[in-house]
Design a protein around this motif. Structure first.
Motif, mmCIF file in Angstrom:
data_model
loop_
_atom_site.group_PDB
_atom_site.id
_atom_site.type_symbol
_atom_site.label_atom_id
_atom_site.label_comp_id
_atom_site.label_asym_id
_atom_site.label_seq_id
_atom_site.Cartn_x
_atom_site.Cartn_y
_atom_site.Cartn_z
ATOM 1 N N SER A 117 6.444 2.304 0.441
ATOM 2 C CA SER A 117 5.203 1.480 0.631
ATOM 3 C C SER A 117 4.978 0.665 1.810
ATOM 4 C CB SER A 117 5.008 0.810 -0.842
ATOM 5 O OG SER A 117 6.178 -0.099 -0.990
ATOM 6 N N VAL A 118 3.685 0.051 2.060
ATOM 7 C CA VAL A 118 3.602 -0.536 3.358
ATOM 8 C C VAL A 118 3.200 -1.954 2.998
ATOM 9 C CG1 VAL A 118 2.205 -0.777 5.372
ATOM 10 C CG2 VAL A 118 3.241 1.416 4.787
ATOM 11 N N TYR B 173 7.373 -1.691 6.475
ATOM 12 C CA TYR B 173 7.505 -1.193 4.920
ATOM 13 C C TYR B 173 7.941 -2.415 3.938
ATOM 14 C CZ TYR B 173 7.123 3.280 6.990
ATOM 15 O OH TYR B 173 6.760 4.291 7.816
ATOM 16 N N SER B 174 8.153 -2.089 2.714
ATOM 17 C CA SER B 174 8.319 -3.012 1.627
ATOM 18 C C SER B 174 9.786 -3.504 1.764
ATOM 19 C CB SER B 174 8.224 -2.473 0.313
ATOM 20 O OG SER B 174 8.887 -1.226 0.119
ATOM 21 N N ASP B 175 10.775 -2.907 2.486
ATOM 22 C CA ASP B 175 12.145 -3.188 2.610
ATOM 23 C C ASP B 175 12.265 -4.076 3.986
ATOM 24 O OD1 ASP B 175 11.590 -1.223 4.592
ATOM 25 O OD2 ASP B 175 13.436 -0.053 3.933
ATOM 26 N N LEU C 212 1.025 -1.231 0.015
ATOM 27 C CA LEU C 212 0.048 -0.038 0.013
ATOM 28 C C LEU C 212 0.863 1.188 0.097
ATOM 29 C CD1 LEU C 212 -2.614 -1.044 2.813
ATOM 30 C CD2 LEU C 212 -2.796 -1.486 0.122
ATOM 31 N N SER C 213 0.525 2.223 -0.749
ATOM 32 C CA SER C 213 1.413 3.352 -1.036
ATOM 33 C C SER C 213 0.704 4.752 -0.638
ATOM 34 C CB SER C 213 1.902 3.487 -2.283
ATOM 35 O OG SER C 213 0.989 3.575 -3.249
ATOM 36 N N PHE D 269 -5.919 4.273 1.517
ATOM 37 C CA PHE D 269 -6.056 2.617 1.298
ATOM 38 C C PHE D 269 -5.741 2.145 2.530
ATOM 39 C CE2 PHE D 269 -4.917 3.311 -3.421
ATOM 40 C CZ PHE D 269 -6.125 3.394 -3.847
ATOM 41 N N MET D 270 -4.723 2.647 3.184
ATOM 42 C CA MET D 270 -4.413 2.390 4.697
ATOM 43 C C MET D 270 -5.557 2.219 5.589
ATOM 44 S SD MET D 270 -0.388 3.417 4.922
ATOM 45 C CE MET D 270 0.558 3.473 3.219
#
Length: 360
Positions: free
Chosen positions: A333-334, A295-297, A258-259, A263-264
């Motif tokens: 992004s999450v 997060y995405s990382d 989710l960016s 949306f979050m």
């Protein structure tokens, strides 16, 4: 500093690959095959792995992507926590037929103090065998057990003859057992601490025993005193039948990152509903709301706020979560969001047990 050892008869029961075993029991098509509960080959984290999957190096807490690389034939199964809870309740009902001093650590493991037990059996080893046999007969799953004078040694021992086995460490065997034990197998010594121990020349329990309490406290802070005592078989923590819930949480890992905060928020509403349901189930409320963001990382961030009153309503929780969400900008992004409530309105109950030394 060393303190007086209190010998008890403690059994640590640990179900074998619990979540995966339940799935294999309920679905015969999965039996004998490598199974991972949770995650997928594209997303998420493995919650549990069958023994067939473990042979390939698949373990809990590794990513689904990595698990699939280790075992291309791996079958992913969505977790069914209501079913696991149902099975766990049956198992704990068996425990309580032997003793009221049962301390659950999770759905699949617990400590039992059988120093004085409802069966009047002086042998903790025979009791463990009987409990394991009943679990297999009445539930259909195998369990392993460790038996010793305290929770620390029993916990380590339960891992020795897995799956479907048990190990007893008698009072006169504890010192030798701990001295020969690799330091990485000491319960509570994780990867980072293990590496630090290695750097200090500590590879076994005997190496640890050679270090003074001052040395250990210098290098490991408050944990130093703990290490000094447990390697000498001193661990007087009681089996607490009433474990106090310190926090209640709900979270979700998304298939697509989710960016956008919009949306979050939509996802957080669903998480708040799930959290409210769990709070009502436990009949608790809390003052500290924490928003968890991964997060995405895979880096993680938490944002918390404490209010002056106890809350459990999803609407109130969500209002505070919104505030936390917009507290600062997202750095990426999450992939996961979670909400937890702590600082709960629970009161700790203290159990006082007087026990003497005995023959095992």
């Amino acid at each position: 500093m060393p303190n007086t050892t209190v010998n008890r008869k403690i059994i640590h029961i640990d179900m074998d690959a619990f979540y995966a075993s339940v799935e294999q029991m309920d679905n015969p098509a999965l039996r004998g095959k490598p199974v991972a509960v949770g995650g997928s080959e594209n997303r998420g984290v493995v919650a549990a792995a069958s023994y067939e999957a473990r042979k390939f190096g698949v373990r809990s807490a590794i990513s689904g992507i990595m698990a699939k690389k280790y075992c291309p034939e791996l079958i992913f199964v969505k977790p069914r926590f209501d079913r696991y809870k149902e099975i766990s309740t049956k198992i704990h009902k068996i425990f309580h037929e032997y003793t009221d001093l049962v301390e659950p650590l999770s759905l699949d493991e617990a400590y039992l103090d059988v120093t004085q037990n409802k069966k009047g059996n002086p042998s903790a080893g025979l009791l463990a065998e009987e409990i394991r046999a009943r679990i297999f007969k009445e539930v259909g799953l195998t369990a392993s057990a460790g038996i010793s004078i305290n929770k620390f040694v029993a916990k380590i021992a339960s891992d020795y003859n897995k799956p479907n086995g048990q190990k007893t460490v008698n009072p006169d065997e504890v010192n030798a057992f701990l001295e020969e034990l690799p330091i990485r197998k000491f319960y509570g010594v994780g990867k980072v601490t293990t590496e630090k121990m290695y750097q200090l020349g500590v590879f076994t329990g005997l190496d640890l025993k050679s270090k003074s309490v001052e040395f250990l406290e210098k290098h490991f802070g408050k944990s130093g005193n703990f290490y000094f005592n447990v390697v000498r078989g001193i661990h007087n923590s009681e089996v607490k039948s009433d474990r106090i819930t310190k926090s209640v949480a709900a979270e979700h890992t998304f298939d697509v990152n989710l960016s956008s905060e919009i949306f979050m928020l939509e996802k957080l509403e669903g998480i708040a509903i799930a959290l409210e349901r769990r709070l009502n189930k436990h009949k608790v409320a809390g003052k500290t709301i924490t928003l968890k963001i991964k997060y995405s990382d895979f880096t993680q961030q938490t944002r918390s706020k404490t209010v002056p009153y106890f809350i459990s309503d999803k609407g109130l929780i969500l209002e505070i979560v919104k505030e936390l969400l917009y507290q600062e900008r997202m750095k990426d992004s999450v992939r996961l969001l979670g909400i937890s409530l702590s600082n709960l309105n629970t009161e700790e109950k203290k159990i006082v047990v007087v026990q003497l030394k005995f023959d095992f």
